[in-house]
Design a protein around this motif. Structure first.
Motif, PDB file in Angstrom:
ATOM      1  N   ARG A   3       0.862  -1.180   0.000  1.00 36.85           N
ATOM      2  CA  ARG A   3       0.000   0.000   0.000  1.00 36.85           C
ATOM      3  C   ARG A   3       0.898   1.228   0.000  1.00 36.85           C
ATOM      4  O   ARG A   3       1.759   1.377   0.865  1.00 36.85           O
ATOM      5  CB  ARG A   3      -0.901   0.011   1.234  1.00 36.85           C
ATOM      6  N   TYR A   4       0.692   2.093  -0.983  1.00 32.75           N
ATOM      7  CA  TYR A   4       1.460   3.327  -1.062  1.00 32.75           C
ATOM      8  C   TYR A   4       0.544   4.515  -0.814  1.00 32.75           C
ATOM      9  O   TYR A   4      -0.603   4.543  -1.276  1.00 32.75           O
ATOM     10  CB  TYR A   4       2.092   3.507  -2.447  1.00 32.75           C
ATOM     11  N   THR A   5       1.068   5.504  -0.101  1.00 33.40           N
ATOM     12  CA  THR A   5       0.425   6.799  -0.030  1.00 33.40           C
ATOM     13  C   THR A   5       1.014   7.597  -1.179  1.00 33.40           C
ATOM     14  O   THR A   5       2.231   7.719  -1.295  1.00 33.40           O
ATOM     15  CB  THR A   5       0.722   7.505   1.311  1.00 33.40           C
ATOM     16  N   LEU A   6       0.149   8.107  -2.065  1.00 32.46           N
ATOM     17  CA  LEU A   6       0.589   8.814  -3.256  1.00 32.46           C
ATOM     18  C   LEU A   6       0.110  10.254  -3.211  1.00 32.46           C
ATOM     19  O   LEU A   6      -0.911  10.567  -2.598  1.00 32.46           O
ATOM     20  CB  LEU A   6       0.050   8.116  -4.504  1.00 32.46           C
ATOM     21  N   CYS A   8      -0.351  13.679  -5.930  1.00 28.30           N
ATOM     22  CA  CYS A   8      -0.248  14.171  -7.302  1.00 28.30           C
ATOM     23  C   CYS A   8       0.367  15.563  -7.305  1.00 28.30           C
ATOM     24  O   CYS A   8       0.585  16.168  -6.251  1.00 28.30           O
ATOM     25  CB  CYS A   8      -1.628  14.199  -7.964  1.00 28.30           C
ATOM     26  N   ASP A   9       0.639  16.093  -8.507  1.00 26.69           N
ATOM     27  CA  ASP A   9       1.235  17.418  -8.614  1.00 26.69           C
ATOM     28  C   ASP A   9       0.271  18.518  -8.171  1.00 26.69           C
ATOM     29  O   ASP A   9       0.669  19.662  -7.991  1.00 26.69           O
ATOM     30  CB  ASP A   9       1.748  17.684 -10.028  1.00 26.69           C
ATOM     31  N   GLY A  10      -1.003  18.176  -7.953  1.00 29.72           N
ATOM     32  CA  GLY A  10      -1.979  19.126  -7.421  1.00 29.72           C
ATOM     33  C   GLY A  10      -2.113  19.026  -5.909  1.00 29.72           C
ATOM     34  O   GLY A  10      -3.039  19.557  -5.322  1.00 29.72           O
ATOM     35  N   SER A  11      -1.197  18.282  -5.268  1.00 30.94           N
ATOM     36  CA  SER A  11      -1.145  18.107  -3.813  1.00 30.94           C
ATOM     37  C   SER A  11      -2.316  17.303  -3.255  1.00 30.94           C
ATOM     38  O   SER A  11      -2.649  17.423  -2.086  1.00 30.94           O
ATOM     39  CB  SER A  11      -1.051  19.458  -3.093  1.00 30.94           C
ATOM     40  N   HIS A  12      -2.960  16.494  -4.090  1.00 29.89           N
ATOM     41  CA  HIS A  12      -4.015  15.606  -3.594  1.00 29.89           C
ATOM     42  C   HIS A  12      -3.355  14.305  -3.134  1.00 29.89           C
ATOM     43  O   HIS A  12      -2.624  13.682  -3.891  1.00 29.89           O
ATOM     44  CB  HIS A  12      -5.038  15.296  -4.688  1.00 29.89           C
ATOM     45  N   ALA A  13      -3.602  13.915  -1.896  1.00 30.57           N
ATOM     46  CA  ALA A  13      -3.031  12.685  -1.357  1.00 30.57           C
ATOM     47  C   ALA A  13      -4.079  11.578  -1.420  1.00 30.57           C
ATOM     48  O   ALA A  13      -5.260  11.813  -1.177  1.00 30.57           O
ATOM     49  CB  ALA A  13      -2.573  12.897   0.076  1.00 30.57           C
ATOM     50  N   PHE A  14      -3.642  10.367  -1.774  1.00 24.48           N
ATOM     51  CA  PHE A  14      -4.529   9.224  -1.831  1.00 24.48           C
ATOM     52  C   PHE A  14      -3.706   7.949  -1.662  1.00 24.48           C
ATOM     53  O   PHE A  14      -2.484   7.991  -1.723  1.00 24.48           O
ATOM     54  CB  PHE A  14      -5.317   9.198  -3.151  1.00 24.48           C
ATOM     55  N   GLU A  15      -4.378   6.843  -1.406  1.00 22.23           N
ATOM     56  CA  GLU A  15      -3.694   5.562  -1.223  1.00 22.23           C
ATOM     57  C   GLU A  15      -4.056   4.625  -2.356  1.00 22.23           C
ATOM     58  O   GLU A  15      -5.143   4.703  -2.917  1.00 22.23           O
ATOM     59  CB  GLU A  15      -4.103   4.918   0.101  1.00 22.23           C
ATOM     60  N   SER A  16      -3.107   3.713  -2.659  1.00 17.87           N
ATOM     61  CA  SER A  16      -3.371   2.698  -3.661  1.00 17.87           C
ATOM     62  C   SER A  16      -2.553   1.467  -3.350  1.00 17.87           C
ATOM     63  O   SER A  16      -1.477   1.557  -2.755  1.00 17.87           O
ATOM     64  CB  SER A  16      -3.014   3.237  -5.053  1.00 17.87           C
ATOM     65  N   TRP A  17      -3.080   0.303  -3.731  1.00 15.27           N
ATOM     66  CA  TRP A  17      -2.421  -0.977  -3.473  1.00 15.27           C
ATOM     67  C   TRP A  17      -1.814  -1.499  -4.768  1.00 15.27           C
ATOM     68  O   TRP A  17      -2.406  -1.373  -5.838  1.00 15.27           O
ATOM     69  CB  TRP A  17      -3.435  -1.994  -2.963  1.00 15.27           C
ATOM     70  N   PHE A  18      -0.627  -2.124  -4.667  1.00 20.81           N
ATOM     71  CA  PHE A  18       0.058  -2.700  -5.811  1.00 20.81           C
ATOM     72  C   PHE A  18       0.596  -4.076  -5.428  1.00 20.81           C
ATOM     73  O   PHE A  18       0.961  -4.295  -4.275  1.00 20.81           O
ATOM     74  CB  PHE A  18       1.224  -1.793  -6.250  1.00 20.81           C
ATOM     75  N   PRO A  19       0.679  -4.993  -6.393  1.00 21.83           N
ATOM     76  CA  PRO A  19       1.200  -6.329  -6.085  1.00 21.83           C
ATOM     77  C   PRO A  19       2.659  -6.294  -5.645  1.00 21.83           C
ATOM     78  O   PRO A  19       3.094  -7.129  -4.847  1.00 21.83           O
ATOM     79  CB  PRO A  19       1.057  -7.095  -7.400  1.00 21.83           C
ATOM     80  N   LYS A  45       5.290   8.922  -4.777  1.00 22.88           N
ATOM     81  CA  LYS A  45       5.047   8.295  -3.482  1.00 22.88           C
ATOM     82  C   LYS A  45       5.156   9.353  -2.396  1.00 22.88           C
ATOM     83  O   LYS A  45       6.060  10.180  -2.417  1.00 22.88           O
ATOM     84  CB  LYS A  45       6.076   7.190  -3.219  1.00 22.88           C
ATOM     85  N   GLY A  46       4.226   9.301  -1.454  1.00 24.66           N
ATOM     86  CA  GLY A  46       4.247  10.223  -0.328  1.00 24.66           C
ATOM     87  C   GLY A  46       4.962   9.600   0.852  1.00 24.66           C
ATOM     88  O   GLY A  46       5.415   8.453   0.813  1.00 24.66           O
ATOM     89  N   PRO A  72      -2.012  10.515   8.956  1.00 22.42           N
ATOM     90  CA  PRO A  72      -3.323  10.885   8.418  1.00 22.42           C
ATOM     91  C   PRO A  72      -3.175  11.556   7.050  1.00 22.42           C
ATOM     92  O   PRO A  72      -2.245  12.317   6.819  1.00 22.42           O
ATOM     93  CB  PRO A  72      -3.893  11.862   9.455  1.00 22.42           C
ATOM     94  N   VAL A  73      -4.082  11.233   6.156  1.00 26.76           N
ATOM     95  CA  VAL A  73      -4.088  11.805   4.820  1.00 26.76           C
ATOM     96  C   VAL A  73      -5.021  13.007   4.845  1.00 26.76           C
ATOM     97  O   VAL A  73      -6.169  12.891   5.270  1.00 26.76           O
ATOM     98  CB  VAL A  73      -4.582  10.766   3.789  1.00 26.76           C
ATOM     99  N   PRO A  74      -4.536  14.168   4.414  1.00 24.97           N
ATOM    100  CA  PRO A  74      -5.413  15.336   4.425  1.00 24.97           C
ATOM    101  C   PRO A  74      -6.588  15.142   3.467  1.00 24.97           C
ATOM    102  O   PRO A  74      -6.453  14.479   2.447  1.00 24.97           O
ATOM    103  CB  PRO A  74      -4.511  16.484   3.950  1.00 24.97           C
ATOM    104  N   ALA A  75      -7.713  15.699   3.849  1.00 24.81           N
ATOM    105  CA  ALA A  75      -8.905  15.605   3.003  1.00 24.81           C
ATOM    106  C   ALA A  75      -8.640  16.346   1.699  1.00 24.81           C
ATOM    107  O   ALA A  75      -7.992  17.390   1.695  1.00 24.81           O
ATOM    108  CB  ALA A  75     -10.101  16.226   3.725  1.00 24.81           C
TER     109      ALA A  75
END
Length: 158
Positions: A3-6, A8-19, A45-46, A72-75
């Protein structure tokens, strides 16, 4: 699974899972990892706290002890309902409508008849607006009478 915390260049944080970490690297390189908020594929990656299993604890543990702590991931920032270009078009439509309704006479459902009277010189020419069915508007155009639809008020069509 990783699980990575990612972010984007717009400063939006989100999580995603990879094998695997290689799977993330491959997908990111091909532009397949995108921000769910803004759609940007410029993702990195964050900061993450590592999840390390401890072996020095007693056998009786609470289930909460198995959950790793994650920063914590900011809203995500609220996104506007309409994009900037759409907002400009809506403002222009509103301005056109306000100009017409404030400078022309509202003749209501008598629009087709009044437009004909003005076109054939039976009534003084002046700016008017009103209602006409699609068939009535087509008939006016076929007679050579210039008509144009009045943009709807953008706020009235929700």
């Amino acid at each position: 699974m990783i699980r990575y915390t990612l972010v984007c260049d717009g400063s939006h944080a989100f999580e995603s899972w990879f094998p695997s970490s290689e799977s993330y690297d491959d997908q990111a390189a091909r532009g397949l990892v995108a921000c769910p908020v803004c759609g940007s594929a410029r993702v990195a990656k964050g900061m993450m706290a590592p999840a390390i299993a401890r072996t020095d604890r007693a056998v009786a543990r609470s289930p909460a002890a198995d959950v790793p702590e994650v920063a914590p991931v900011p809203a995500p920032a609220p996104t506007p309902v309409f994009s900037e270009p759409e907002q400009r078009v809506r403002a222009l439509m509103r301005a056109v409508r306000e100009h017409v309704t404030s400078t022309a006479d509202d003749v209501g459902t008598a629009f087709p008849e009044e437009a004909r009277r003005m076109h054939y010189g039976e009534s003084p020419t002046r700016p008017i607006y009103g209602e006409a069915s699609l068939e009535e508007a087509r008939a006016l155009v076929e007679e050579g009478i210039e008509v144009a639809p009045l943009p709807p008020a953008p706020d009235d069509r929700h």
